[in-house]
Design a protein around this motif. Structure first.
Motif, PDB file in Angstrom:
ATOM      1  N   GLU A  34     -11.333  -1.516   8.184  1.00 58.54           N
ATOM      2  CA  GLU A  34     -11.413  -3.106   8.124  1.00 58.54           C
ATOM      3  C   GLU A  34     -11.966  -3.467   6.610  1.00 58.54           C
ATOM      4  O   GLU A  34     -11.457  -4.383   6.057  1.00 58.54           O
ATOM      5  CB  GLU A  34     -12.311  -3.678   9.176  1.00 58.54           C
ATOM      6  CG  GLU A  34     -12.107  -4.941   9.539  1.00 58.54           C
ATOM      7  CD  GLU A  34     -10.616  -5.285   9.829  1.00 58.54           C
ATOM      8  OE1 GLU A  34     -10.174  -4.487  10.831  1.00 58.54           O
ATOM      9  OE2 GLU A  34     -10.292  -6.415   9.417  1.00 58.54           O
ATOM     10  N   TRP A  35     -13.091  -2.830   6.258  1.00 61.57           N
ATOM     11  CA  TRP A  35     -13.591  -3.021   4.998  1.00 61.57           C
ATOM     12  C   TRP A  35     -12.899  -2.659   3.537  1.00 61.57           C
ATOM     13  O   TRP A  35     -12.355  -3.406   2.810  1.00 61.57           O
ATOM     14  CB  TRP A  35     -15.005  -2.369   4.876  1.00 61.57           C
ATOM     15  CG  TRP A  35     -15.551  -2.730   3.417  1.00 61.57           C
ATOM     16  CD1 TRP A  35     -16.288  -3.676   3.072  1.00 61.57           C
ATOM     17  CD2 TRP A  35     -15.668  -1.690   2.279  1.00 61.57           C
ATOM     18  NE1 TRP A  35     -16.839  -3.638   1.894  1.00 61.57           N
ATOM     19  CE2 TRP A  35     -16.450  -2.241   1.197  1.00 61.57           C
ATOM     20  CE3 TRP A  35     -15.262  -0.374   2.135  1.00 61.57           C
ATOM     21  CZ2 TRP A  35     -16.733  -1.892  -0.038  1.00 61.57           C
ATOM     22  CZ3 TRP A  35     -15.449   0.092   0.747  1.00 61.57           C
ATOM     23  CH2 TRP A  35     -16.140  -0.728  -0.225  1.00 61.57           C
ATOM     24  N   ARG A  37      -9.407  -2.582   3.740  1.00 61.00           N
ATOM     25  CA  ARG A  37      -8.248  -3.750   3.668  1.00 61.00           C
ATOM     26  C   ARG A  37      -8.877  -4.955   2.735  1.00 61.00           C
ATOM     27  O   ARG A  37      -7.945  -5.654   2.396  1.00 61.00           O
ATOM     28  CB  ARG A  37      -8.177  -4.211   5.091  1.00 61.00           C
ATOM     29  CG  ARG A  37      -7.365  -3.367   5.940  1.00 61.00           C
ATOM     30  CD  ARG A  37      -7.110  -3.854   7.491  1.00 61.00           C
ATOM     31  NE  ARG A  37      -6.475  -3.053   7.983  1.00 61.00           N
ATOM     32  CZ  ARG A  37      -6.228  -2.947   9.559  1.00 61.00           C
ATOM     33  NH1 ARG A  37      -7.420  -3.658  10.119  1.00 61.00           N
ATOM     34  NH2 ARG A  37      -5.592  -2.148  10.284  1.00 61.00           N
ATOM     35  N   SER A  38      -9.954  -5.409   2.854  1.00 60.12           N
ATOM     36  CA  SER A  38     -10.441  -6.680   2.097  1.00 60.12           C
ATOM     37  C   SER A  38     -10.612  -6.237   0.454  1.00 60.12           C
ATOM     38  O   SER A  38     -10.923  -7.336  -0.125  1.00 60.12           O
ATOM     39  CB  SER A  38     -11.959  -7.002   2.614  1.00 60.12           C
ATOM     40  OG  SER A  38     -12.996  -6.053   1.995  1.00 60.12           O
ATOM     41  N   SER A  40      -8.414  -5.156  -1.684  1.00 64.39           N
ATOM     42  CA  SER A  40      -7.270  -5.707  -2.481  1.00 64.39           C
ATOM     43  C   SER A  40      -5.940  -5.917  -1.741  1.00 64.39           C
ATOM     44  O   SER A  40      -5.941  -5.166  -0.625  1.00 64.39           O
ATOM     45  CB  SER A  40      -6.824  -4.727  -3.493  1.00 64.39           C
ATOM     46  OG  SER A  40      -6.020  -3.659  -3.098  1.00 64.39           O
ATOM     47  N   HIS A  43      -4.795  -2.398  -0.711  1.00 67.82           N
ATOM     48  CA  HIS A  43      -5.181  -1.636   0.384  1.00 67.82           C
ATOM     49  C   HIS A  43      -4.874  -2.447   1.887  1.00 67.82           C
ATOM     50  O   HIS A  43      -4.736  -1.553   2.682  1.00 67.82           O
ATOM     51  CB  HIS A  43      -6.780  -1.965   0.193  1.00 67.82           C
ATOM     52  CG  HIS A  43      -7.425  -1.028  -0.967  1.00 67.82           C
ATOM     53  ND1 HIS A  43      -7.450  -1.505  -2.089  1.00 67.82           N
ATOM     54  CD2 HIS A  43      -8.074  -0.012  -0.786  1.00 67.82           C
ATOM     55  CE1 HIS A  43      -8.021  -0.492  -2.996  1.00 67.82           C
ATOM     56  NE2 HIS A  43      -8.461   0.254  -2.173  1.00 67.82           N
ATOM     57  N   ALA A  44      -4.813  -3.605   1.751  1.00 63.79           N
ATOM     58  CA  ALA A  44      -4.603  -4.198   2.948  1.00 63.79           C
ATOM     59  C   ALA A  44      -3.005  -3.901   3.254  1.00 63.79           C
ATOM     60  O   ALA A  44      -2.655  -3.673   4.868  1.00 63.79           O
ATOM     61  CB  ALA A  44      -4.265  -5.815   2.814  1.00 63.79           C
TER      62      ALA A  44
END
Lengths: 83, 154
Positions: A34-35, A37-38, A40, A43-44
């Motif tokens: 979850e972290w 993903r935040s 870039s 990453h998401a």
């Protein structure tokens, strides 16, 4: 914490390896995803569908509920296709 | 014994390790090669010129060693060898060798089959196929999962 990405996940994230310092409340793989993903859009995108992502902590396969700690080596990659 | 390497290997030379142990009555060997087509049959020939195998150094060796140890727990093996290549491989090149040795053929056949089935679903390798139409990451096959699952102990 060292985070590794392989195959198409590496291409989407834009790097194969990064050292990260997540917030202290990130205690398991699910929270780490979850972290991450935040961080870039890449990453998401790489971590958007966990059905096609496998996770290893310290080079052993784990599930999303596995604990992660500072100093761990966490790897994300697609289902394997060796042999 | 486990080896992960970029270089080619000589299957005949690898078999030499099984000589000299009088307890070995049978050796079974599986050799995997790079196909030159995509899909299930030559009917869908798409001219794969080469593939590149990426792997996770460290975890690869750890997983292969664990798979070998599991085979040795299940069957009375005198010896076992897994050699797996990585890097760019042209069509027709050798990718992987699995060989097992036991007093009798049944353990050698079964453990060799087990090792290649589990390796394909547990060892962290990924293939990119290079074709005239571009590069494609090979997707894991459900059929490989099914083949590996038959060795799961209930």
């Amino acid at each position: 914490m060292k985070v590794l990405y392989f195959a198409w996940l590496r291409a989407k994230v834009g790097t194969g390896e990064e050292t990260v310092v997540p917030p202290e409340d990130v205690a398991d793989v699910a929270a780490l995803v979850e972290w991450l993903r935040s961080l870039s859009p890449g990453h998401a995108e790489a971590l958007a569908d966990l059905a096609v992502v496998r996770v290893a902590v310290n080079q052993d396969y784990v599930g999303l509920d596995a604990p992660v700690r500072p100093g761990d080596e966490v790897a994300f990659f697609p289902p394997v296709t060796g042999g | 014994m486990i080896r992960v390497q970029r270089e080619d290997f000589d299957p005949a030379a690898e078999l030499a390790r099984f000589s000299g142990n009088g307890a070995i009555g049978g050796v079974c060997l599986f050799l995997g090669l790079v196909r030159d087509y995509v899909g299930e049959a030559n009917a869908r020939r798409q001219d794969v010129t080469a593939m590149t195998l990426e792997h996770y150094p460290g975890m690869t060796e750890k997983q292969l060693a664990a798979i070998e140890a599991e085979a040795r727990r299940r069957w009375p093996l005198e010896d076992a060898l897994i050699v797996h290549r990585h890097g760019r491989l042209e069509a027709g090149e050798r990718i992987v060798l699995v060989a097992t040795a036991s007093a009798h053929r049944e353990a050698a056949f079964q453990s060799c089959h087990f090792l290649i089935d589990w390796l394909k679903t547990k060892a962290p390798f990924w293939k990119v196929e290079h074709t005239a139409h571009g590069d494609t990451w090979v997707e894991a096959r459900d059929s490989d999962d099914a083949l590996a699952a038959r060795w799961e102990k209930g």
